[in-house]
Design an enzyme around this catalytic site. Structure first.
Site, PDB file in Angstrom:
ATOM      1  N   ASN A 161       0.807  -1.228   0.000  1.00  0.00           N
ATOM      2  CA  ASN A 161       0.000   0.000   0.000  1.00  0.00           C
ATOM      3  C   ASN A 161       0.840   1.278   0.000  1.00  0.00           C
ATOM      4  O   ASN A 161       0.455   2.285  -0.586  1.00  0.00           O
ATOM      5  CB  ASN A 161      -0.986  -0.003   1.171  1.00  0.00           C
ATOM      6  CG  ASN A 161      -0.315  -0.170   2.516  1.00  0.00           C
ATOM      7  OD1 ASN A 161       0.782  -0.710   2.622  1.00  0.00           O
ATOM      8  ND2 ASN A 161      -0.970   0.292   3.562  1.00  0.00           N
ATOM      9  N   LYS A 184      12.895  -6.680   0.315  1.00  0.00           N
ATOM     10  CA  LYS A 184      12.003  -7.337  -0.648  1.00  0.00           C
ATOM     11  C   LYS A 184      10.674  -6.600  -0.675  1.00  0.00           C
ATOM     12  O   LYS A 184       9.870  -6.714   0.255  1.00  0.00           O
ATOM     13  CB  LYS A 184      11.764  -8.809  -0.300  1.00  0.00           C
ATOM     14  CG  LYS A 184      11.085  -9.578  -1.429  1.00  0.00           C
ATOM     15  CD  LYS A 184      10.693 -10.992  -1.027  1.00  0.00           C
ATOM     16  CE  LYS A 184       9.251 -11.108  -0.628  1.00  0.00           C
ATOM     17  NZ  LYS A 184       8.285 -10.742  -1.690  1.00  0.00           N
ATOM     18  N   SER A 187       5.347  -8.171  -4.579  1.00  0.00           N
ATOM     19  CA  SER A 187       5.341  -8.452  -6.018  1.00  0.00           C
ATOM     20  C   SER A 187       4.327  -7.608  -6.775  1.00  0.00           C
ATOM     21  O   SER A 187       4.498  -7.337  -7.965  1.00  0.00           O
ATOM     22  CB  SER A 187       5.048  -9.937  -6.258  1.00  0.00           C
ATOM     23  OG  SER A 187       6.083 -10.748  -5.734  1.00  0.00           O
ATOM     24  N   SER A 238       0.215  -7.959   6.330  1.00  0.00           N
ATOM     25  CA  SER A 238      -0.973  -8.520   6.959  1.00  0.00           C
ATOM     26  C   SER A 238      -0.597  -9.355   8.179  1.00  0.00           C
ATOM     27  O   SER A 238       0.519  -9.872   8.290  1.00  0.00           O
ATOM     28  CB  SER A 238      -1.731  -9.396   5.964  1.00  0.00           C
ATOM     29  OG  SER A 238      -1.020 -10.598   5.711  1.00  0.00           O
ATOM     30  N   GLU A 259       4.918  -4.949  11.854  1.00  0.00           N
ATOM     31  CA  GLU A 259       3.834  -3.961  11.873  1.00  0.00           C
ATOM     32  C   GLU A 259       2.740  -4.526  10.995  1.00  0.00           C
ATOM     33  O   GLU A 259       2.879  -4.601   9.775  1.00  0.00           O
ATOM     34  CB  GLU A 259       4.333  -2.608  11.357  1.00  0.00           C
ATOM     35  CG  GLU A 259       3.387  -1.453  11.695  1.00  0.00           C
ATOM     36  CD  GLU A 259       2.404  -1.138  10.590  1.00  0.00           C
ATOM     37  OE1 GLU A 259       1.224  -1.540  10.734  1.00  0.00           O
ATOM     38  OE2 GLU A 259       2.790  -0.517   9.595  1.00  0.00           O
ATOM     39  N   CYS A 293      -3.280   0.866   7.068  1.00  0.00           N
ATOM     40  CA  CYS A 293      -3.498   0.019   8.248  1.00  0.00           C
ATOM     41  C   CYS A 293      -4.028   0.798   9.439  1.00  0.00           C
ATOM     42  O   CYS A 293      -4.625   0.211  10.347  1.00  0.00           O
ATOM     43  CB  CYS A 293      -2.208  -0.705   8.619  1.00  0.00           C
ATOM     44  SG  CYS A 293      -0.806   0.395   8.894  1.00  0.00           S
TER      45      CYS A 293
END
Length: 492
Positions: A161, A184, A187, A238, A259, A293
């Protein structure tokens, strides 16, 4: 021949990973398509790295770590400050990439780039203020010294996000404190992060200190988390993914900072400023198409002001413009992909089936402009109850489920009745209740009489299933340092 960051043909930009200060394809040569959420066209490809690519990045980082940690902290800070300056200089280019791959509005994307630079610059400026302790010993002629030292090789895993900001939120403190990092990105939105490689080169970040890799979570991601070279994993994403990382890291007792998801309550009491609450709710719930979030995800509105709030909130949300995220005046762009849009649709249907009423929205927008892409109208649900999934499960989108309450104590009980504990909102003029909230609201971040938006000098952390660890400010910086105790006896 040295490869470049990207190649372009047929309207598609093909980006490469950044390992050991150079741009490279995956060992397998496979790639991942990155689509525009606005029109579903493939705009980019990135390498589909696997375990071999992960190992190469980790070994490269390991080889560079000691020399980087040996540099005076102020030198590390100077290099990172230059890196932050280069991010700002490339503001428009990076923002456009964020719009293309993620679908957020251009104005918000510009803001993300600015925040990304801040996330690098704030810890860089704190390089001279990394502190340990000297304690008195129980023995004569002895000092106890608490040194803070880098973990070594760290891994940063960012969510889709705010991919650039979340990556930089980890890079800044990790590198300032003498760690090296393999990052990383997700994707689905990896491109802006890969574009940092070129700026890292220009800033003079030594080879291997910062590595940017792309690939699947079950292949590359798992290797990064479980490899014995990795000493710390910091991840934003998530809760289920965070739990899996926690389990994987436990085998080697690798340090973990997570987080994770949120289910922020928005509490408006009878004495709260309704206008201010409406303004804050509109901004906080709909920013980034609700894909934040810390967004308010469940509304507890006191009976005394419920009707006024609902009327004004519906009127304000009705004015929000959905459309092309590059166009000035657009408030809400598309969701990031079809899966997220489908999930949002299912959540709203379950709520309606359970008795909730749609006061606004509740469907995908109609019209030629929305035939392609992943769109959903701002939605307001009334007659909700706290046992509905829309009030309990994370809803990453522009849906506002609303409940009536009769007191602060009721709101407190309902708000805390959640597995999540990331953020909360409270609107009241009563300082006694505000002070109670400090002790009684079970959330790591509480916004009182204001919209969401943490600051760099604060501390962003979640309680319960919303995470462990935390980021930002001096406490976040400390999360990238281990403690080493020295008992120094200086008797003859």
């Amino acid at each position: 021949m040295t490869k470049s960051m990207k190649e372009s043909s047929d309207g598609i930009d093909r980006y490469r990973m950044f390992i050991n200060g150079e741009f490279c394809d995956s060992v397998s040569g496979e790639t991942i398509d990155v689509e525009s959420p606005t029109n579903e066209q493939v705009l980019f490809t990135v390498p589909k790295g696997n375990q071999q690519d992960a190992i190469l990045a980790l070994e490269t980082a390991q080889a560079a770590q000691k020399a980087w940690a040996a540099r005076p902290a102020v030198e590390r800070g100077e290099i990172l400050s230059k890196f932050a300056d280069l991010i700002r200089e490339n503001r428009e280019r990076l923002a456009k990439i964020l719009v293309q791959e993620m679908g957020k509005t251009y104005g918000l994307a510009l803001g993300e780039v600015d925040v990304s630079a801040d996330f690098i610059n704030f810890p860089a400026q704190a390089a001279r203020r990394l502190e340990g302790d000297i304690l008195p010993s129980d023995l004569p002629n002895e000092h106890i010294m608490i040194h803070k030292v880098p973990y070594g090789v760290t891994v940063g895993i960012a969510a889709w996000n705010f991919p650039l900001a979340l990556a930089c939120r980890k890079i800044g403190p990790a590198l300032t404190t003498g760690n090296v990092m393999v990052v990383k990105p997700p994707s689905v939105t990896p491109v802006a992060v890969l574009a940092l490689g070129e700026l890292a080169q220009q800033a003079g970040i030594p080879k291997g200190v910062l590595n940017l890799v792309t690939g699947g979570g079950s292949t590359m991601g798992e290797e990064l988390v479980t490899n014995k070279i990795t000493r710390l994993v910091t991840m934003t994403g998530s809760t289920p993914t965070g739990q899996e990382i926690f389990r994987k890291a436990a085998e080697r007792l690798t340090a973990v900072r997570l987080e994770l998801g949120g289910k922020a309550p928005f509490i408006l009491l009878a004495d709260g400023d309704v206008e201010k609450a409406v303004d804050a709710a509109v901004v906080s719930r709909h920013l980034n198409s609700g894909q934040v979030c810390t967004c308010p995800e469940r509304f507890y509105i006191h009976d005394a002001v419920y009707d006024e709030f609902l009327e004004k909130y519906i009127a304000a949300v009705s004015k929000l413009k959905i459309g092309d995220p590059m166009e000035e005046g657009t408030d809400i762009g598309p969701k990031v992909n079809a899966h997220e849009t489908n999930e949002l649709e299912k959540i709203v249907k379950r709520a309606v089936d359970a008795g909730a009423k749609v006061a606004l929205g509740g469907k995908r927008p109609e019209g030629e402009a929305f035939q392609k892409g992943h769109w959903y109208e701002p939605t307001i649900l009334t007659d909700c109850t706290n046992d509905m999934s829309v009030m309990r499960d994370e809803v990453f989108g522009v849906v506002s489920p609303i409940m009536r309450i009769k007191s602060y104590d009721e709101a407190l009980e309902l708000a805390n009745d959640s597995d999540f504990g990331l953020a909360a909102f409270l609107f009241t003029r009563d300082m006694r209740l505000i002070q109670r909230a400090v002790l009684e609201l079970e959330f790591g971040e509480i916004y009182v009489n204001r919209p969401m938006g943490e600051q760099r000098q604060g501390f962003h952390n979640g309680h319960k299933l919303s995470g462990t660890g935390g980021e930002d400010g001096k406490y976040g910086l400390d999360n990238y340092l281990e403690k080493k105790t020295m008992y120094v006896n200086f008797n003859d």
